[in-house]
Scaffold this motif. Structure first.
Motif, PDB file in Angstrom:
ATOM      1  N   VAL A 203       8.126   7.834 -13.383  1.00  0.00           N
ATOM      2  CA  VAL A 203       8.466   9.178 -12.927  1.00  0.00           C
ATOM      3  C   VAL A 203       7.262  10.073 -13.174  1.00  0.00           C
ATOM      4  N   GLY A 204       7.268  11.253 -12.577  1.00  0.00           N
ATOM      5  CA  GLY A 204       6.169  12.173 -12.842  1.00  0.00           C
ATOM      6  C   GLY A 204       5.930  13.088 -11.673  1.00  0.00           C
ATOM      7  N   TYR A 205       5.023  14.005 -11.884  1.00  0.00           N
ATOM      8  CA  TYR A 205       4.655  14.980 -10.878  1.00  0.00           C
ATOM      9  C   TYR A 205       4.022  14.261  -9.707  1.00  0.00           C
ATOM     10  N   THR A 206       4.160  14.808  -8.516  1.00  0.00           N
ATOM     11  CA  THR A 206       3.553  14.163  -7.351  1.00  0.00           C
ATOM     12  C   THR A 206       2.029  14.061  -7.544  1.00  0.00           C
ATOM     13  N   ASN A 207       1.472  12.951  -7.124  1.00  0.00           N
ATOM     14  CA  ASN A 207       0.030  12.693  -7.185  1.00  0.00           C
ATOM     15  C   ASN A 207      -0.503  12.469  -8.604  1.00  0.00           C
ATOM     16  N   ALA A 208       0.376  12.061  -9.532  1.00  0.00           N
ATOM     17  CA  ALA A 208      -0.105  11.780 -10.902  1.00  0.00           C
ATOM     18  C   ALA A 208      -0.661  10.363 -11.006  1.00  0.00           C
ATOM     19  N   GLY A 209      -0.333   9.504 -10.032  1.00  0.00           N
ATOM     20  CA  GLY A 209      -0.871   8.136 -10.039  1.00  0.00           C
ATOM     21  C   GLY A 209       0.169   7.051 -10.282  1.00  0.00           C
ATOM     22  N   LYS A 210       1.447   7.343  -9.959  1.00  0.00           N
ATOM     23  CA  LYS A 210       2.509   6.353 -10.203  1.00  0.00           C
ATOM     24  C   LYS A 210       2.291   5.086  -9.381  1.00  0.00           C
ATOM     25  N   SER A 211       1.972   5.271  -8.092  1.00  0.00           N
ATOM     26  CA  SER A 211       1.788   4.102  -7.212  1.00  0.00           C
ATOM     27  C   SER A 211       0.571   3.285  -7.623  1.00  0.00           C
ATOM     28  N   THR A 212      -0.468   3.970  -8.117  1.00  0.00           N
ATOM     29  CA  THR A 212      -1.679   3.258  -8.565  1.00  0.00           C
ATOM     30  C   THR A 212      -1.344   2.392  -9.781  1.00  0.00           C
ATOM     31  N   ILE A 213      -0.528   2.933 -10.699  1.00  0.00           N
ATOM     32  CA  ILE A 213      -0.129   2.162 -11.886  1.00  0.00           C
ATOM     33  C   ILE A 213       0.696   0.954 -11.455  1.00  0.00           C
ATOM     34  N   MET A 214       1.613   1.173 -10.502  1.00  0.00           N
ATOM     35  CA  MET A 214       2.429   0.053 -10.035  1.00  0.00           C
ATOM     36  C   MET A 214       1.547  -1.037  -9.418  1.00  0.00           C
ATOM     37  N   ASN A 215       0.606  -0.644  -8.577  1.00  0.00           N
ATOM     38  CA  ASN A 215      -0.283  -1.625  -7.942  1.00  0.00           C
ATOM     39  C   ASN A 215      -1.148  -2.352  -8.968  1.00  0.00           C
ATOM     40  N   ALA A 216      -1.594  -1.624  -9.997  1.00  0.00           N
ATOM     41  CA  ALA A 216      -2.422  -2.248 -11.043  1.00  0.00           C
ATOM     42  C   ALA A 216      -1.613  -3.317 -11.779  1.00  0.00           C
ATOM     43  N   MET A 217      -0.328  -3.036 -12.039  1.00  0.00           N
ATOM     44  CA  MET A 217       0.519  -4.021 -12.726  1.00  0.00           C
ATOM     45  C   MET A 217       0.788  -5.223 -11.840  1.00  0.00           C
ATOM     46  N   MET A 218       1.018  -4.962 -10.551  1.00  0.00           N
ATOM     47  CA  MET A 218       1.264  -6.058  -9.603  1.00  0.00           C
ATOM     48  C   MET A 218       0.047  -6.989  -9.555  1.00  0.00           C
ATOM     49  N   GLU A 219      -1.118  -6.366  -9.483  1.00  0.00           N
ATOM     50  CA  GLU A 219      -2.366  -7.120  -9.395  1.00  0.00           C
ATOM     51  C   GLU A 219      -2.565  -8.001 -10.637  1.00  0.00           C
ATOM     52  N   ARG A 220      -2.185  -7.437 -11.784  1.00  0.00           N
ATOM     53  CA  ARG A 220      -2.408  -8.131 -13.057  1.00  0.00           C
ATOM     54  C   ARG A 220      -1.393  -9.254 -13.288  1.00  0.00           C
ATOM     55  N   PHE A 221      -0.121  -8.980 -12.936  1.00  0.00           N
ATOM     56  CA  PHE A 221       0.922  -9.928 -13.320  1.00  0.00           C
ATOM     57  C   PHE A 221       1.591 -10.659 -12.156  1.00  0.00           C
ATOM     58  N   ASN A 222       1.430 -10.155 -10.949  1.00  0.00           N
ATOM     59  CA  ASN A 222       2.113 -10.806  -9.830  1.00  0.00           C
ATOM     60  C   ASN A 222       1.222 -10.799  -8.593  1.00  0.00           C
ATOM     61  N   PRO A 223      -0.012 -11.350  -8.720  1.00  0.00           N
ATOM     62  CA  PRO A 223      -0.977 -11.198  -7.631  1.00  0.00           C
ATOM     63  C   PRO A 223      -0.569 -11.892  -6.333  1.00  0.00           C
ATOM     64  N   GLU A 224       0.292 -12.951  -6.446  1.00  0.00           N
ATOM     65  CA  GLU A 224       0.656 -13.648  -5.192  1.00  0.00           C
ATOM     66  C   GLU A 224       1.567 -12.791  -4.316  1.00  0.00           C
ATOM     67  N   GLN A 225       2.273 -11.841  -4.933  1.00  0.00           N
ATOM     68  CA  GLN A 225       3.219 -11.057  -4.156  1.00  0.00           C
ATOM     69  C   GLN A 225       2.459  -9.985  -3.380  1.00  0.00           C
ATOM     70  N   GLU A 226       2.392 -10.154  -2.064  1.00  0.00           N
ATOM     71  CA  GLU A 226       1.618  -9.227  -1.232  1.00  0.00           C
ATOM     72  C   GLU A 226       2.400  -7.941  -0.988  1.00  0.00           C
ATOM     73  N   LYS A 227       2.771  -7.250  -2.046  1.00  0.00           N
ATOM     74  CA  LYS A 227       3.596  -6.069  -1.822  1.00  0.00           C
ATOM     75  C   LYS A 227       3.035  -4.873  -2.568  1.00  0.00           C
ATOM     76  N   GLN A 228       1.813  -4.514  -2.214  1.00  0.00           N
ATOM     77  CA  GLN A 228       1.214  -3.318  -2.806  1.00  0.00           C
ATOM     78  C   GLN A 228       1.924  -2.100  -2.227  1.00  0.00           C
ATOM     79  N   VAL A 229       2.037  -1.037  -3.013  1.00  0.00           N
ATOM     80  CA  VAL A 229       2.659   0.172  -2.477  1.00  0.00           C
ATOM     81  C   VAL A 229       1.576   1.151  -2.067  1.00  0.00           C
ATOM     82  N   PHE A 230       1.915   2.011  -1.103  1.00  0.00           N
ATOM     83  CA  PHE A 230       0.939   2.960  -0.574  1.00  0.00           C
ATOM     84  C   PHE A 230       0.497   3.922  -1.658  1.00  0.00           C
ATOM     85  N   GLU A 231      -0.818   4.096  -1.782  1.00  0.00           N
ATOM     86  CA  GLU A 231      -1.311   5.086  -2.757  1.00  0.00           C
ATOM     87  C   GLU A 231      -2.410   5.907  -2.099  1.00  0.00           C
TER      88      GLU A 231
END
Length: 437
Positions: A203-231
């Motif tokens: 959660v957080g204010y718009t444009n704080a970087g939530k989607s970037t954090i989600m993508n960073a976690m996906m990249e680190r722990f679930n790289p095969e899943q091609e489901k990056q979110v728009f950032e």
């Protein structure tokens, strides 16, 4: 036909010297920019109460008109929600298009909505906003750019001859369709609860970087899943709730959800319409409150987010604060202080530390134990290999001996195989399960 560049004068009333007034005007300018509107001038007034007929004092109307003429302006944006009569009077006196903060935010949401659910939520909010303002908006919609807000498409295009009754019918029909989608989302949520997978919500204010954090976690722990979110570095880049599974190295998994960002004075129509999306947050086991630490006003943004969470009834879920963009604030990172982690999601610094904090909060009900499982119970061994963190496997005459960390509920289910005196809670063991592996 080429659309006329919209040039706006921003107008705000500072009631009784609000401490966040300047920031809310700055934010209004950012919202206008997000709609490709050129802000040419800003006018503010200190008042004890809002003028019920014109929002600002009638003397200020002349100043607004002068600013419009001097800057070739064709639009005036007000920092608060205007009443139907205020819109009507301002239209008549200024002879140009009038919009308020609410309509501006609705407009951005309309542009950004991608999924059917988000589109329905925005449309319902727009129609509910329009309903009491049909008379005032009739003029505005006939002006150089139609549309409920600032552009030449959208709900406003469904012409305002749509009388009150037809708009009400449309709201009912859209709400029904929305209910079906909401019911589907609730079924998915129930299924997740049944699977006993912890849910962590960003959660957080718009444009704080939530989607970037989600993508960073996906990249680190679930790289095969091609489901990056728009950032993207813009207000309300994502409106859809994204849910992603994050599998950790030791067979622990949690679901990460990314929700719509908050902004001050988020229109109540919108909070109501997006309630089902925001319910994702209410169901979470843990919130990660993402803060743009590089913004000098970050403490105010934390307050706005907390206030919005309170408005939607979320008060008792544990919170971790992720101070993102800390590199831009020239702070040494990564750093963990209690329930705060200072990180930079874009260059991927501090993600592992954030995971460490999540682990401590959501995987409390784990137990460290040894079990001796008879050889004819191979399915139980397979189950633990998949759902537990195995430290050591040895083959004894009586069966397979597993030294592991598993869920307390799984331990209870297979307790008959446990070796006496070996169990202890995972928290007592400390974090040997390896935040840094």
């Amino acid at each position: 036909m080429e659309q006329l560049q919209q040039k706006a004068v921003l107008v705000g009333v500072n009631l009784n010297h609000q401490k966040d007034f300047e920031y809310s005007m700055e934010e209004l300018a950012n919202l206008a920019e997000a709609c490709n509107i050129e802000v040419t001038a800003t006018l503010t007034q200190n008042l004890v109460k809002i003028n019920s007929s014109h929002y600002i004092g009638t003397g200020k109307i002349e100043e607004v008109r002068a600013l419009l003429e001097a800057n070739d302006g064709n639009l005036v944006i007000f920092n608060d929600e205007l009443s139907p009569s205020q819109i009507r009077n301002l239209e008549a006196d200024l002879d140009c298009k009038i919009i308020d903060r609410t309509i501006l935010i609705l407009d951005i949401f309309d542009q950004r909505a991608k999924t059917r659910e988000a589109q329905l939520q925005v449309e319902v909010a727009q129609l509910k906003y329009m309903l009491p303002r049909l008379v005032g908006l009739r003029e505005s919609l006939g002006r150089q750019s139609g549309g409920v807000g600032t552009k030449n498409r959208g709900v406003g295009e469904t012409k305002l001859e749509l009388d009150r009754r037809r708009i009400e019918e449309k709201i009912t029909a859209l709400s029904k369709e929305l209910e079906t989608l909401v019911a589907h989302r609730q079924t998915q949520r129930k299924q997740r609860k049944k699977n006993d997978v912890p849910v962590v919500s960003l959660v957080g204010y718009t444009n704080a970087g939530k989607s970037t954090i989600m993508n960073a976690m996906m990249e680190r722990f679930n790289p095969e899943q091609e489901k990056q979110v728009f950032e993207k570095d813009m207000l309300f880049a994502t409106l859809e709730t994204s849910v992603r599974s994050i599998p950790l190295e030791d067979n622990k998994t949690f679901l990460l959800t990314d929700t719509v960002g908050f902004v001050s004075k988020l229109p109540h129509h919108l909070i109501k319409a997006f309630r089902s999306t925001l319910e994702e947050v209410a169901e979470a086991d843990l919130l990660i409150h993402v803060v743009d630490y590089s913004n000098p006003e970050y403490e105010r943004l934390i307050d706005i987010t907390n206030q919005t969470l309170k408005e939607i009834g979320i008060t008792d879920i544990p919170v971790i604060y992720a101070y993102n963009k800390s590199d831009l604030a020239e702070r040494a990172i990564p750093e963990v202080q209690g329930d705060k982690v200072f990180l930079a999601a874009k260059p991927r610094i501090g993600i592992q530390e954030l995971i460490g904090l999540i682990r401590e909060r959501v995987f409390k009900d784990y137990i460290r134990c040894e079990m001796l499982i008879p050889y004819d119970q191979g399915a139980v061994v397979s189950y633990f290999n998949e759902h537990a963190h195995i430290f050591e496997t040895s083959y004894e005459p009586e069966g397979t001996k597993l030294s592991m960390e598993c869920k307390q509920s799984d331990y209870g289910k297979y307790k008959q195989y446990a070796l006496e005196g070996t169990e202890e809670s995972a928290s007592a063991v400390g974090d040997e399960s390896g935040v840094n592996d």
